[in-house]
Design an enzyme around this catalytic site. Structure first.
Site, PDB file in Angstrom:
ATOM      1  N   LYS A  25      38.276  46.035  42.307  1.00  0.00           N
ATOM      2  CA  LYS A  25      38.383  45.692  40.889  1.00  0.00           C
ATOM      3  C   LYS A  25      39.350  46.634  40.188  1.00  0.00           C
ATOM      4  O   LYS A  25      40.260  46.206  39.476  1.00  0.00           O
ATOM      5  CB  LYS A  25      36.994  45.765  40.250  1.00  0.00           C
ATOM      6  N   ARG A  94      31.742  49.267  34.937  1.00  0.00           N
ATOM      7  CA  ARG A  94      31.725  48.212  35.956  1.00  0.00           C
ATOM      8  C   ARG A  94      31.864  48.802  37.353  1.00  0.00           C
ATOM      9  O   ARG A  94      32.716  49.635  37.592  1.00  0.00           O
ATOM     10  CB  ARG A  94      32.908  47.263  35.736  1.00  0.00           C
ATOM     11  N   GLY A 103      28.193  40.425  42.548  1.00  0.00           N
ATOM     12  CA  GLY A 103      26.909  40.622  41.897  1.00  0.00           C
ATOM     13  C   GLY A 103      25.987  41.618  42.564  1.00  0.00           C
ATOM     14  O   GLY A 103      24.859  41.808  42.134  1.00  0.00           O
ATOM     15  N   MET A 105      26.291  44.865  42.829  1.00  0.00           N
ATOM     16  CA  MET A 105      26.118  46.114  42.121  1.00  0.00           C
ATOM     17  C   MET A 105      26.166  45.865  40.625  1.00  0.00           C
ATOM     18  O   MET A 105      26.163  44.742  40.190  1.00  0.00           O
ATOM     19  CB  MET A 105      27.131  47.110  42.614  1.00  0.00           C
ATOM     20  N   ARG A 361      40.835  38.852  41.975  1.00  0.00           N
ATOM     21  CA  ARG A 361      40.550  39.250  43.367  1.00  0.00           C
ATOM     22  C   ARG A 361      40.790  38.038  44.249  1.00  0.00           C
ATOM     23  O   ARG A 361      40.840  36.903  43.762  1.00  0.00           O
ATOM     24  CB  ARG A 361      39.119  39.750  43.510  1.00  0.00           C
ATOM     25  N   HIS A 479      26.228  33.039  40.711  1.00  0.00           N
ATOM     26  CA  HIS A 479      25.944  33.897  41.857  1.00  0.00           C
ATOM     27  C   HIS A 479      25.601  33.092  43.106  1.00  0.00           C
ATOM     28  O   HIS A 479      26.157  33.302  44.180  1.00  0.00           O
ATOM     29  CB  HIS A 479      24.786  34.833  41.495  1.00  0.00           C
ATOM     30  N   SER A 789      36.943  34.891  88.093  1.00  0.00           N
ATOM     31  CA  SER A 789      36.418  34.488  86.799  1.00  0.00           C
ATOM     32  C   SER A 789      35.236  35.387  86.502  1.00  0.00           C
ATOM     33  O   SER A 789      34.257  35.401  87.245  1.00  0.00           O
ATOM     34  CB  SER A 789      35.994  33.021  86.835  1.00  0.00           C
ATOM     35  N   CYS A 856      34.095  33.255  82.052  1.00  0.00           N
ATOM     36  CA  CYS A 856      33.346  32.025  81.796  1.00  0.00           C
ATOM     37  C   CYS A 856      31.934  32.288  81.295  1.00  0.00           C
ATOM     38  O   CYS A 856      31.116  31.395  81.228  1.00  0.00           O
ATOM     39  CB  CYS A 856      33.312  31.160  83.051  1.00  0.00           C
ATOM     40  N   TYR A 876      42.797  33.391  80.616  1.00  0.00           N
ATOM     41  CA  TYR A 876      42.114  32.380  79.796  1.00  0.00           C
ATOM     42  C   TYR A 876      40.663  32.784  79.541  1.00  0.00           C
ATOM     43  O   TYR A 876      40.109  33.640  80.228  1.00  0.00           O
ATOM     44  CB  TYR A 876      42.167  31.004  80.475  1.00  0.00           C
TER      45      TYR A 876
HETATM   46  P1  ADP Z   1      30.873  41.535  38.729  1.00  0.00           P
HETATM   47  O1  ADP Z   1      31.559  42.388  39.725  1.00  0.00           O
HETATM   48  O2  ADP Z   1      29.429  41.330  39.004  1.00  0.00           O
HETATM   49  O3  ADP Z   1      31.635  40.294  38.435  1.00  0.00           O
HETATM   50  P2  ADP Z   1      32.003  42.660  36.347  1.00  0.00           P
HETATM   51  O4  ADP Z   1      32.205  44.120  36.276  1.00  0.00           O
HETATM   52  O5  ADP Z   1      33.197  41.845  36.674  1.00  0.00           O
HETATM   53  O6  ADP Z   1      30.822  42.384  37.367  1.00  0.00           O
HETATM   54  O7  ADP Z   1      31.404  42.263  34.945  1.00  0.00           O
HETATM   55  C1  ADP Z   1      30.488  41.245  34.647  1.00  0.00           C
HETATM   56  C2  ADP Z   1      30.981  40.396  33.489  1.00  0.00           C
HETATM   57  O8  ADP Z   1      31.279  41.166  32.347  1.00  0.00           O
HETATM   58  C3  ADP Z   1      32.255  39.661  33.842  1.00  0.00           C
HETATM   59  O9  ADP Z   1      32.206  38.366  33.337  1.00  0.00           O
HETATM   60  C4  ADP Z   1      33.315  40.450  33.157  1.00  0.00           C
HETATM   61  O10 ADP Z   1      34.412  39.660  32.841  1.00  0.00           O
HETATM   62  C5  ADP Z   1      32.600  40.947  31.908  1.00  0.00           C
HETATM   63  N1  ADP Z   1      33.203  42.192  31.438  1.00  0.00           N
HETATM   64  C6  ADP Z   1      33.287  43.339  32.125  1.00  0.00           C
HETATM   65  N2  ADP Z   1      33.960  44.271  31.431  1.00  0.00           N
HETATM   66  C7  ADP Z   1      34.312  43.707  30.253  1.00  0.00           C
HETATM   67  C8  ADP Z   1      35.038  44.154  29.113  1.00  0.00           C
HETATM   68  N3  ADP Z   1      35.558  45.365  29.049  1.00  0.00           N
HETATM   69  N4  ADP Z   1      35.206  43.286  28.103  1.00  0.00           N
HETATM   70  C9  ADP Z   1      34.687  42.052  28.175  1.00  0.00           C
HETATM   71  N5  ADP Z   1      33.993  41.566  29.203  1.00  0.00           N
HETATM   72  C10 ADP Z   1      33.803  42.378  30.249  1.00  0.00           C
HETATM   73 MG    MG Z   2      33.468  40.260  37.967  1.00  0.00          MG
END
Ligand code: ADP
Ligand code: MG
Ligand code: MG
Length: 897
Positions: A25, A94, A103, A105, A361, A479, A789, A856, A876
């Site tokens: 991220k 985040r 989701g 973490m 990503r 999720h 084989s 085999c 093979y």
């Molecule tokens: P995950 O890895 O579980 O997707 P994220 O860190 O991407 O968790 O965040 C969860 C949600 O919160 C996502 O929809 C993301 O876009 C939103 N979000 C995270 N940081 C911000 C921010 N600075 N401003 C607005 N929305 C945010």
């Molecule tokens: Mg996210």
């Protein structure tokens, strides 16, 4: 060590290539920033800090300063100040590991809201309702992530603080007789926040912190701790992610999608992740914050026309509602895909008519989509051939070979409800309502379908144990959908027609009521669900042009051949359709179990003298000959490796009293005498007993008969104008003299048949290498044999001294205690069994450069083992028909990678 990396205002300390220290991220936020794409400024605390923290239980000394300095940089770009009562800056904290763990973490939004800063936010935004909406979200996330999970409080199912707070929200809506969160006014939310805080105090025994820095550091620590949380650890296990990697933490200025009607948030894919079609695909919600879409709390709207899936005609698209911003988003997504050369999964938020990108990503996709994207990106010149080959993993190929519902039967069932088609194929199973039940029932050998209102990362083990997942809420990017797609699992989400009672353990819809344990069937391609069980049908690969193109590409790039293990013409045909280039193992004894033949086999075994034995064997000759005729004909001109009789003879003897009686009568033998003969054949350790070439040595007439059947069938085919290519394989050779003994019989028979029919048969004689002694003396054996084989099943058994049939009694403990990394019968043990293979290859080739070498055992269809065999220089691999395409792909990847 550098602990903090800044990104913002077009500049960044890191880039996409720094995933190891910044996590996926953070690295991609930096990259997007450099590309000039609008990203709220922020900074990333590196994964090294996570590792440091895990080891020492404290942070590096300069971290506090670094964080402060970087926070000031955000403040100066945004023009807001963290904790300021007039103009407060809010941030998100985040998580983000090297490899995405959707989701798994934690993330906390709206950090920095306190009794001091709330008035400032209200004043600045002019929107009191928005401020309290943001506040109640902060309280919920913080209580859940920081105060409960990170504190290691393990509440029971449905007992968590998040559930308690969400129940308060639901109650308030009931009381106010409104349906949507948006219908609650500022005063409602303000009261709700006070209630939240009281509830937290009662249940967690602590106050919700009213200080911005406490909130910030509490969240940072919680994210680091979440790396070692139960569910993250479980997910890592499944996905083979090393625990040393650690996670990074991103701290980023908040942008708000929940500030009014000109605000929105959404999740999108640059191509359709379910079909692979090259169309921008996504979901959005007006006046909402990001987690509303991801958590599936509200069922979202389609992003554009091409994101519609039927039944959603009334829902508004971003394309129509905010055309200018949509155009900007569409341009950015295209740019990102071209930049990364792969399908991207993006998150965005629109605040007062301004677009912000929050994540990009590589998007997860199912098997069919992965293949289509690889081929189309190759054809458009976005990627090269080798990249296209690496883009499809063998699991994804396996997935598209998986069954779907039998449509002829499906149409007679009435649809119980329809949800969103989030995961491919079809599945039937017994209903369970909790992840733990799913796992327990699965361990009892049951097929289950996990039914949830929505799934959360806590459900991951249950989802894994289930045939499929059904949820009442959530969209195509929820999720449940994301995780199921990653695993190629059938999944239906957002099925709002169903009512689930977690307490009564029932599921009802349109007048049908199902209980726990009842059968249900899901069609993951249409979203339809049915009460009862619908049979599945094999996948139709023939009409999938992307599959065909991929396989052509794969064949162009691989060096190793792929054959199949097949005992019948039907299997052989199937394998040919899957692209097999011959048979690597044809087990003759499988043909003996047919009721007509088993009698003759038994006669042969029971015979007490050569003459009787010969008589019985001659009865088998015609059967064997016609079997070999068919198989050689089906495969011609490809080679067919026919293994001579291998298993211990007693396997063919009757077990039951009535069968023994019947045999006694047929043989006109007294029951006593027969019993004595059977008793005589009994072995204490049959796997190491009278089997393999030992049989052919004791009873040369068996080898003679089998050789004769092979060569007479071949002669007949040649005279009919076909070119058969038999390879006669002597099993379980440990000494070259065993091989020489058998080879003499085989060659003599070949000469006899060739002379008699005046034909020349192309054939090879070789051996199965499945004993350590054969590997050690491979240079001796290779002087006499034309091919090897590797029989890696028996070789694993004889190397470890593990009985294949009894390993179940101790293997689980071995795996649990990490004594073995995996089941050596599934994936080859490279250090032990593998080094014997290498030794066999080297010694064999040292005396016989043209020695043909294959494998085999079951390992021939295992991608990891295939990579090893490629490195060992095998010609093979041979595997079961349904693994052939997978082996072809793995062989090409071994060559390309
Ligand atoms: P995950 O890895 O579980 O997707 P994220 O860190 O991407 O968790 O965040 C969860 C949600 O919160 C996502 O929809 C993301 O876009 C939103 N979000 C995270 N940081 C911000 C921010 N600075 N401003 C607005 N929305 C945010
Ligand atoms: Mg996210
Ligand atoms: Mg064997």
């Amino acid at each position: 060590m550098k602990t903090v990396y800044f990104f913002g205002d077009g500049k960044a300390d890191g880039s996409a290539s720094d995933k190891n220290i910044l996590g996926g991220k953070g690295a991609n936020l930096a990259e997007m920033t450099i590309l000039g794409i609008p990203v709220p400024p922020g900074f990333t605390i590196s994964t090294d800090v996570c590792t440091y923290f895990m080891q020492k239980g404290e942070y590096p000394a300069d971290l506090t300063n670094e964080v402060e300095n970087n926070l000031h940089q955000i403040e100066s770009i945004m023009g807001h100040t963290f904790g300021d009562s007039n103009n407060p800056l809010l941030v998100s904290v985040r998580s983000g590991a090297r490899q995405s763990m959707p989701g798994m973490m934690e993330t906390v939004l709206n950090i920095g809201l306190t009794s001091q800063t709330i008035p400032g936010l209200i004043q600045k935004s002019g929107d009191e309702r928005f401020a309290y909406d943001a506040y109640r979200r902060l309280i919920t996330m913080y209580a859940d992530v920081v105060m409960e999970k990170a504190a290691d409080i393990g509440p029971g199912e449905g007992e968590g603080i998040r559930e308690k707070l969400e129940a308060l929200l639901e109650n308030l809506k009931l009381k106010k007789k409104v349906k949507n969160d948006a219908d609650l006014d500022a005063e409602d939310l303000k009261c709700l926040c006070e209630k939240f805080k009281e509830t937290i105090k009662i249940h967690l025994g602590q106050e919700f912190p009213d200080d911005p820095h406490t909130q910030l550091w509490g969240s940072v620590t919680a994210v680091f701790k979440s790396w070692n949380g139960k569910r993250a650890a479980h997910y890592r296990n499944i996905e083979n992610i090393p625990s040393e990697w650690g996670t990074a933490v991103n701290i980023q200025a908040m942008v708000f999608g929940n500030m009014g009607e000109d605000c929105a948030t959404g999740v999108a894919f640059t191509r359709n992740p379910a079909t692979g079609e090259n169309k921008f695909y996504g979901e959005w919600l007006q006046n909402a914050q990001g987690e509303d879409v991801v958590a599936g709390l509200r069922t979202p709207n389609p992003l554009n026309e091409s994101s519609r899936i039927g039944g959603d005609e009334g829902l508004p698209t971003l394309e129509n509602n905010m055309p200018t911003i949509y155009a900007e988003l569409a341009a950015i997504q295209q740019r990102l895909e071209i930049h990364y050369h792969d399908m991207q999964d993006i998150e965005f938020t629109i605040q007062n008519g301004r677009l912000w990108m929050l994540q990009t990503r590589t998007g997860k996709r199912n098997g069919a989509a992965a293949i289509r994207m690889a081929i189309e990106m190759l054809e458009s010149g976005m990627i090269e051939e080798k990249t296209a080959i690496m883009r499809v993993n063998t699991g994804q190929l396996d997935e598209i070979m998986h069954p779907t519902l039998d449509t002829d039967i499906e149409k007679d069932f009435s649809i119980m409800a329809t949800g969103l088609p989030a995961g491919p194929g079809g599945a039937s199973g017994q209903i369970v309502f909790t992840a733990d039940d799913a796992e327990n029932w699965h361990n009892d050998g049951k097929k289950v379908i996990l039914v949830r209102k929505e799934t959360s990362p806590e459900d991951i083990h249950g989802m894994y144990a289930s045939q499929a997942v059904l949820t009442a809420r959530g969209g195509m990017t929820s999720h449940a959908a994301l995780v199921a797609r990653g695993w190629g699992k059938c999944c239906v989400v957002g099925c709002s027609e169903i009512q689930i009672s977690a307490i009564e353990k029932t599921l009802s819809s349109n007048g049908t009521l199902l209980k726990e344990g009842d059968w249900i069937t899901l069609n993951g391609s249409t979203g339809n669900i049915y009460a009862g069980e619908i049979p599945l049908k094999a996948a139709d690969l023939q009409s999938n042009i992307f599959f065909k193109k991929l396989m052509e590409l794969v064949d162009k790039h691989r060096a190793m051949g792929v054959r199949t293990n097949a005992d019948s013409p039907i299997e052989a045909k199937q394998a040919l359709e899957f692209g097999a280039q011959g048979i690597g193992l044809c087990r003759t004894e499988h043909m003996f179990f047919n009721p007509e033949r088993i009698m003759s086999i038994r006669e042969m075994i029971i015979a007490e003298n050569d003459e009787d034995r010969r008589k019985a064997i001659m009865k088998l000759l015609s059967h064997q000959k016609s079997d070999f005729y068919e198989i050689l004909k089906t495969m011609a001109p490809y080679p067919v490796t026919i293994r001579l009789l291998d298993p211990p003879l007693h396997e063919f003897l009757p077990q039951e009293n009535s069968q023994i009686q019947e045999l006694a009568q047929a043989l006109k033998m007294s029951r006593n005498k027969l019993d004595a003969r059977i008793e005589h054949l009994h072995e204490l350790n049959p796997m190491l007993g009278h089997r393999g070439c030992r049989l052919g040595i004791s009873y040369p007439e068996i080898t003679e008969m089998q050789a004769r059947a092979i060569f007479e069938a071949s002669a007949e085919l040649i005279m009919e104008g076909t070119t058969p290519y038999p390879e006669v394989m002597v099993p379980l050779v440990g000494s070259v003299s065993e091989f020489i003994h058998q080879r003499k019989i085989i060659d003599a028979m070949a000469n006899q048949v060739q002379e008699k029919n005046k034909v020349k048969i192309d054939y090879l004689v070789g051996t199965m290498i499945e004993l350590p002694r054969a590997c050690a003396t491979a240079d001796e054996i290779a002087k006499e044999a034309e091919f090897f084989s590797f029989g890696t099943n028996d070789l694993t058994q004889t190397t470890f001294g593990f009985s294949r049939d009894d390993i179940g009694s101790f293997l689980p403990e071995y795996l649990e205690q990490n004594i073995l990394a995996g089941d050596p019968f599934q994936s080859i043990d490279k250090e032990g069994v593998g080094s014997l293979v290498t030794m066999g290859v080297e010694k064999g080739r040292s005396v016989n450069a043209s020695l043909k070498i294959g494998i085999c055992g079951e390992h021939g269809g295992d991608p990891q083992s295939i990579h090893f065999f490629q490195r060992s220089g095998l010609d093979y691999v041979s595997c079961s028909p349904f693994r052939v395409p997978i082996a072809r792909l793995a062989a090409a990847q071994a060559e390309a990678g």
